[in-house]
Design a protein around this motif. Sequence first.
Motif, PDB file in Angstrom:
ATOM      1  N   GLU A  42       0.826  -1.210   0.000  1.00  0.00           N
ATOM      2  CA  GLU A  42       0.000   0.000   0.000  1.00  0.00           C
ATOM      3  C   GLU A  42       0.858   1.257   0.000  1.00  0.00           C
ATOM      4  O   GLU A  42       0.626   2.190  -0.777  1.00  0.00           O
ATOM      5  CB  GLU A  42      -0.925   0.003   1.218  1.00  0.00           C
ATOM      6  CG  GLU A  42      -1.818   1.227   1.307  1.00  0.00           C
ATOM      7  CD  GLU A  42      -2.671   1.238   2.570  1.00  0.00           C
ATOM      8  OE1 GLU A  42      -3.566   2.104   2.665  1.00  0.00           O
ATOM      9  OE2 GLU A  42      -2.449   0.399   3.462  1.00  0.00           O
ATOM     10  N   THR A  43       1.882   1.291   0.861  1.00  0.00           N
ATOM     11  CA  THR A  43       2.750   2.462   0.959  1.00  0.00           C
ATOM     12  C   THR A  43       3.540   2.669  -0.328  1.00  0.00           C
ATOM     13  O   THR A  43       3.687   3.792  -0.808  1.00  0.00           O
ATOM     14  CB  THR A  43       3.723   2.308   2.145  1.00  0.00           C
ATOM     15  OG1 THR A  43       2.978   2.137   3.347  1.00  0.00           O
ATOM     16  CG2 THR A  43       4.615   3.528   2.285  1.00  0.00           C
ATOM     17  N   LYS A  46       1.221   3.974  -3.175  1.00  0.00           N
ATOM     18  CA  LYS A  46       0.866   5.376  -2.950  1.00  0.00           C
ATOM     19  C   LYS A  46       2.042   6.296  -3.264  1.00  0.00           C
ATOM     20  O   LYS A  46       1.855   7.418  -3.732  1.00  0.00           O
ATOM     21  CB  LYS A  46       0.407   5.575  -1.506  1.00  0.00           C
ATOM     22  CG  LYS A  46      -0.990   5.049  -1.227  1.00  0.00           C
ATOM     23  CD  LYS A  46      -1.417   5.330   0.207  1.00  0.00           C
ATOM     24  CE  LYS A  46      -2.841   4.858   0.463  1.00  0.00           C
ATOM     25  NZ  LYS A  46      -3.265   5.103   1.865  1.00  0.00           N
ATOM     26  N   THR A  51      -1.353  11.023  -7.157  1.00  0.00           N
ATOM     27  CA  THR A  51      -2.416  11.065  -6.155  1.00  0.00           C
ATOM     28  C   THR A  51      -3.793  10.946  -6.802  1.00  0.00           C
ATOM     29  O   THR A  51      -4.111  11.652  -7.760  1.00  0.00           O
ATOM     30  CB  THR A  51      -2.344  12.372  -5.347  1.00  0.00           C
ATOM     31  OG1 THR A  51      -1.044  12.482  -4.752  1.00  0.00           O
ATOM     32  CG2 THR A  51      -3.398  12.400  -4.259  1.00  0.00           C
ATOM     33  N   MET A  54      -4.842   5.773  -8.491  1.00  0.00           N
ATOM     34  CA  MET A  54      -4.646   4.332  -8.322  1.00  0.00           C
ATOM     35  C   MET A  54      -5.968   3.593  -8.171  1.00  0.00           C
ATOM     36  O   MET A  54      -6.857   4.018  -7.439  1.00  0.00           O
ATOM     37  CB  MET A  54      -3.782   4.065  -7.083  1.00  0.00           C
ATOM     38  CG  MET A  54      -3.362   2.615  -6.940  1.00  0.00           C
ATOM     39  SD  MET A  54      -2.490   2.289  -5.382  1.00  0.00           S
ATOM     40  CE  MET A  54      -3.871   1.956  -4.286  1.00  0.00           C
ATOM     41  N   GLU A  56      -7.057  -0.493  -7.543  1.00  0.00           N
ATOM     42  CA  GLU A  56      -6.585  -1.852  -7.324  1.00  0.00           C
ATOM     43  C   GLU A  56      -7.343  -2.844  -8.193  1.00  0.00           C
ATOM     44  O   GLU A  56      -8.538  -2.692  -8.455  1.00  0.00           O
ATOM     45  CB  GLU A  56      -6.730  -2.245  -5.850  1.00  0.00           C
ATOM     46  CG  GLU A  56      -6.075  -3.576  -5.515  1.00  0.00           C
ATOM     47  CD  GLU A  56      -6.080  -3.906  -4.034  1.00  0.00           C
ATOM     48  OE1 GLU A  56      -5.792  -5.078  -3.696  1.00  0.00           O
ATOM     49  OE2 GLU A  56      -6.374  -3.012  -3.219  1.00  0.00           O
ATOM     50  N   ARG A 248      10.197   6.992  -7.493  1.00  0.00           N
ATOM     51  CA  ARG A 248       9.151   7.550  -8.363  1.00  0.00           C
ATOM     52  C   ARG A 248       9.761   8.358  -9.511  1.00  0.00           C
ATOM     53  O   ARG A 248       9.364   8.193 -10.671  1.00  0.00           O
ATOM     54  CB  ARG A 248       8.202   8.414  -7.534  1.00  0.00           C
ATOM     55  CG  ARG A 248       7.164   9.158  -8.364  1.00  0.00           C
ATOM     56  CD  ARG A 248       6.172   9.906  -7.472  1.00  0.00           C
ATOM     57  NE  ARG A 248       5.585  11.030  -8.172  1.00  0.00           N
ATOM     58  CZ  ARG A 248       4.539  10.953  -9.000  1.00  0.00           C
ATOM     59  NH1 ARG A 248       3.968   9.773  -9.220  1.00  0.00           N
ATOM     60  NH2 ARG A 248       4.054  12.015  -9.586  1.00  0.00           N
TER      61      ARG A 248
END
Length: 278
Positions: A42-43, A46, A51, A54, A56, A248
């Motif tokens: 999850e981290t 993100k 932002t 995403m 799933e 990133r």
Amino acid sequence: MSIQDKLFITCPSCERRQLIPKWEKLLYVCPVCGKYLPLSAETRLKAVFDTGTMKEMDSKMSPADPLNFPEYEEKVEKQQKKTGMKESAVCATGRIGGIKAVCVVLDSHFFMGSMSSVVGEKVTRAIEYATQKKRPLIIFSASGGARMQEGIYSLMQMAKTADAIEEFSRNGGLYISYLTHPTTGGVTASFATLGDITLAEPGALVGFAGPRVIEQTIGKKLPKGFQRAEYLESHGFVDKIVERKDMRDTLIDLLKLHQGSEHHGITLLQKKEVAFGE
């Protein structure tokens, strides 16, 4: 859990305590000694995706018990309760630097990121989706290998995922394989080492069998740092070691190069040379 445990995390390397928000800001890299702690799926997702973009995929898929292995179901339930995850693989779509992409993350917090039949299915579905939608694919690997409780059903996922990657490649897709600590066993022997571009986090252990097993088998001492990311980079197995803080930005640069190359005939080798200043 004590109040201290709720507020602080102690580095397993230097044993210095830091407030949890500080660890989160640094993506769980120790601010004192630089030790990398495992990053949850999850981290990581993100941190990678733009932002709000995403989404799933296959989030409800849960491990099966094809062999009726003793206590396997109980252990799965315990892992699910502990991590809040259904399985060790999380797949998602979204935008990275404005570019649509598909990401898969294997989370070592859940059964050491081991590859079950469901993990193999989720990874394969993500690859097939990327093939169909013509989107670049990024897989963050962290695994102890095939999940022994599922026997041959787990081992079959090696061929299944590798075949999906081959089809993706034949259709001109860009696959960035991002190796994290540890990436071993059947995952290493399949999709993790089939990337067009292979990145790794500092100090990541990458290999099939562990160094101790190899030393016992061949009866020789292995070179210093054998199977670590730095050793693999120096021997051409890894294209570049990327610190977590640069994760990133590096992916955005690579995706932009790929996007720009679609109409300019730039080869994969040329893309690597431009990206890494070679």
